[in-house]
Design a protein around this motif. Structure first.
Motif, PDB file in Angstrom:
ATOM      1  N   THR A 155       9.932  -7.610 -19.342  1.00 40.52           N
ATOM      2  CA  THR A 155       9.558  -7.173 -18.003  1.00 40.52           C
ATOM      3  C   THR A 155       8.659  -6.241 -17.733  1.00 40.52           C
ATOM      4  N   VAL A 156       7.583  -6.241 -18.870  1.00 41.75           N
ATOM      5  CA  VAL A 156       6.447  -5.178 -18.738  1.00 41.75           C
ATOM      6  C   VAL A 156       5.469  -5.752 -17.397  1.00 41.75           C
ATOM      7  N   ASN A 161       5.117  -1.079 -20.261  1.00 45.30           N
ATOM      8  CA  ASN A 161       5.885  -0.799 -21.642  1.00 45.30           C
ATOM      9  C   ASN A 161       6.807   0.501 -21.611  1.00 45.30           C
ATOM     10  N   ALA A 162       7.224   0.581 -22.827  1.00 42.19           N
ATOM     11  CA  ALA A 162       8.194   1.760 -23.165  1.00 42.19           C
ATOM     12  C   ALA A 162       7.357   3.156 -22.558  1.00 42.19           C
ATOM     13  N   ARG A 163       6.293   3.363 -23.051  1.00 44.74           N
ATOM     14  CA  ARG A 163       5.285   4.535 -22.467  1.00 44.74           C
ATOM     15  C   ARG A 163       5.632   4.552 -21.178  1.00 44.74           C
ATOM     16  N   ASP A 164       5.561   3.749 -20.264  1.00 43.66           N
ATOM     17  CA  ASP A 164       5.556   3.682 -18.811  1.00 43.66           C
ATOM     18  C   ASP A 164       7.126   4.073 -17.996  1.00 43.66           C
ATOM     19  N   LEU A 165       7.932   4.004 -19.004  1.00 50.64           N
ATOM     20  CA  LEU A 165       9.340   4.174 -18.590  1.00 50.64           C
ATOM     21  C   LEU A 165       9.833   5.766 -19.041  1.00 50.64           C
ATOM     22  N   ILE A 199       4.389   8.853 -28.243  1.00 49.83           N
ATOM     23  CA  ILE A 199       4.835   7.519 -27.801  1.00 49.83           C
ATOM     24  C   ILE A 199       3.920   6.687 -28.413  1.00 49.83           C
ATOM     25  N   GLY A 200       4.279   5.689 -29.298  1.00 46.97           N
ATOM     26  CA  GLY A 200       3.306   4.717 -29.829  1.00 46.97           C
ATOM     27  C   GLY A 200       2.832   4.955 -31.229  1.00 46.97           C
ATOM     28  N   ALA A 201       3.088   6.331 -31.738  1.00 48.25           N
ATOM     29  CA  ALA A 201       2.561   6.738 -32.936  1.00 48.25           C
ATOM     30  C   ALA A 201       3.382   6.535 -34.080  1.00 48.25           C
ATOM     31  N   GLU A 202       4.630   5.769 -33.919  1.00 47.67           N
ATOM     32  CA  GLU A 202       5.163   5.346 -35.019  1.00 47.67           C
ATOM     33  C   GLU A 202       5.797   6.330 -36.086  1.00 47.67           C
ATOM     34  N   LEU A 213      14.101   9.383 -19.349  1.00 49.05           N
ATOM     35  CA  LEU A 213      13.586   7.987 -18.988  1.00 49.05           C
ATOM     36  C   LEU A 213      13.785   7.797 -17.467  1.00 49.05           C
ATOM     37  N   ARG A 214      12.725   6.918 -16.919  1.00 44.79           N
ATOM     38  CA  ARG A 214      12.514   6.596 -15.669  1.00 44.79           C
ATOM     39  C   ARG A 214      13.428   5.240 -15.237  1.00 44.79           C
ATOM     40  N   LEU A 215      14.344   5.562 -14.306  1.00 42.69           N
ATOM     41  CA  LEU A 215      15.096   4.255 -13.818  1.00 42.69           C
ATOM     42  C   LEU A 215      14.728   3.856 -12.771  1.00 42.69           C
ATOM     43  N   TYR A 216      15.284   2.806 -12.236  1.00 46.82           N
ATOM     44  CA  TYR A 216      14.795   1.973 -10.879  1.00 46.82           C
ATOM     45  C   TYR A 216      15.899   1.573 -10.095  1.00 46.82           C
TER      46      TYR A 216
END
Length: 470
Positions: A155-156, A161-165, A199-202, A213-216
């Motif tokens: 659903t990107v 991505n996860a970063r945006d959520l 985020i994304g640095a593994e 977390l962002r919900l919708y």
């Protein structure tokens, strides 16, 4: 130079933590889904609180022992295990899976990093909301790992991505200090954004232990269709048409090639396409507010307009939840069929949307110059992310291609680079793609990344060898 998590270190660590925190490494902590590497570990730590995570990290820093974070073990690039070097501590957050807060009016959910993604989705649903990150591994992967790898998924196109959520994180930094950044704010311009750095640095710059977390809102109605398209270029025109007619409502737009259907017929024959085996198909899903009309009528109108433009030749619109699930099963079964066949080389790539068709057209002939292969090209066309996987010809085994695996990889990645794309779209770099980053990465970016790593983790204990070479 790192030291091993030997008996003396483990005994010392055991004295700092509650009983039952440390465990002998089980095989599941030392394996990865594709079976390409075997991991090492001196001990597995399973802390229950952020304070205990801090104790583990601080002890590793003081003894200069490497630390490898382990989420659900579903990563495909080797970021969750070390296969060589001094024995590390494997740190699993599976015991830190609590729900810390639900704020429906703010569209926020606060959870610990060890929570399984499907449970995050369930808690959101219980609050009358949706957490839209959707992955094939959502029943086993954990939200901390999703954030550490900036996971993408289905659903990107609509939600990012996860970063945006993620609005905020709590994390333990390489010296054992705790970053308390669990704010629920949409706006916070107070200097460097450590959330986006981690985020994304593994796990190479710190360990995420919790997240806001962002919900919708839950879409009032959902519609799904499987459409046969003439070509990837036609699929892109269909995407543009869908977004023009259904602005902001297109949640997923998946490209499926004929080879993927042939693999299903070969390995999972019970999963069938209701429109046969065209060369290319698109699986499209839209979510609409209630009262906005009949969703099937909107999809039907899209199909008629696309048919008039010569973009589609056939299609089916799901008329029930069972039919919708059946259409999605086609897409979701493809990685399973791929594993059964065994790839010579798998590629998680992205290119600019306007160049997707050019990439597909050029990649096939370039691979043919190396040898005979079958290619299963499918993926998230809506955001330019393709899974371009290369397989043996029918009746042959991938081990017969060991001598050309690197040539195949570089053939694909060189073309991606020529087109201004990325050789890692959503799976991360891990240890598998360290050399690819060095080959294709921007020199200025690499220099900055190394400087950041040296500043935050000068001892090099955090997930050693992942993302950047030790």
């Amino acid at each position: 130079m790192l030291n091993s998590a030997d008996t003396a270190f483990v005994d010392h660590l055991r004295g700092l933590l509650p009983e039952g925190t440390l465990h002998v490494p089980e095989p599941r902590y030392l394996e990865e889904p594709r079976g390409r590497w075997q991991g090492l570990a001196g001990v597995v730590a399973m802390p229950r609180t952020v304070a205990e995570v801090s104790v583990v990290v601080r002890a590793c820093a003081e003894a200069r022992v490497g630390l490898v974070p382990w989420g659900g073990g579903t990563g495909l690039v080797g970021g969750q295990l070390m296969s060589e070097g001094p024995l590390p501590v494997v740190l699993s957050l599976e015991r830190m899976a609590a729900l810390r807060g639900v704020y429906p009016d703010e569209n926020v959910l606060v959870v610990e990093a060890g929570m399984i993604l499907a449970d995050v989705q369930r808690h959101a649903a219980d609050a009358g909301r949706v957490f839209p990150l959707a992955l094939a591994s959502e029943g086993t992967c954990r939200i901390g790992g999703n954030l550490a790898t900036n996971a993408g998924g289905l659903t990107v196109l609509r939600y990012g991505n996860a970063r945006d959520l993620c609005l905020g994180i709590e994390a333990v930094l390489p010296d054992g200090s705790v970053f308390n950044g669990l704010k629920r704010l949409r706006k916070d311009n107070t200097g460097y954004d450590l959330r986006h750095l981690l985020i994304g640095a593994e796990g190479t710059l710190g360990l995420i232990t919790a997240a806001s977390l962002r919900l919708y809102p839950v879409p009032g109605v959902v519609g799904t269709a499987l459409l046969a398209v003439e070509s990837p270029a036609a699929a892109l025109k269909l995407l543009s048409l869908a977004q023009a007619r259904l602005s902001g409502m297109v949640s997923a737009f998946e490209l499926i090639g004929r080879m993927g259907l042939e693999f299903l017929a070969e390995k999972i024959p019970e999963v069938k396409s209701p429109i046969g085996m065209p060369e290319w198909m698109v699986l499209i899903e839209i979510g609409m507010p209630a009262g906005f009309g009949v969703v099937e009528d909107h999809l039907g109108g899209l199909f008629e307009a696309a048919l008039a433009d010569g973009l589609v030749s056939d299609g089916v619109i799901a008329a029930s939840e069972a039919q919708r699930a059946g259409l999605w099963r086609i897409r979701e079964a493809m990685p399973e069929a791929n594993r059964m066949i065994g790839a010579v080389s798998s590629h998680d790539i992205s290119v600019p949307l306007g160049l997707v068709a050019e990439f597909i057209a050029k990649a096939g002939p370039r691979l043919a110059a190396i040898g005979n292969f079958r290619v299963n090209c499918f993926g998230h066309l809506g955001d330019g992310n393709l899974h371009y996987n290369v397989f043996p010809t029918f009746g042959r085994n991938r081990r017969e291609y060991d001598g050309v695996r690197d040539a195949v990889k570089y053939c694909v990645h060189d073309l991606v680079d020529e087109l201004g794309g990325s050789m890692s779209a959503e799976h991360g770099l891990g240890r598998l793609k360290v050399d690819d980053l060095e080959r294709y990465g921007d020199p200025g970016k690499l220099s900055a990344m190394r400087a950041i790593k040296a500043a935050l983790d000068p001892l090099g204990i955090m997930n050693p060898g992942a993302v950047l070479r030790r």
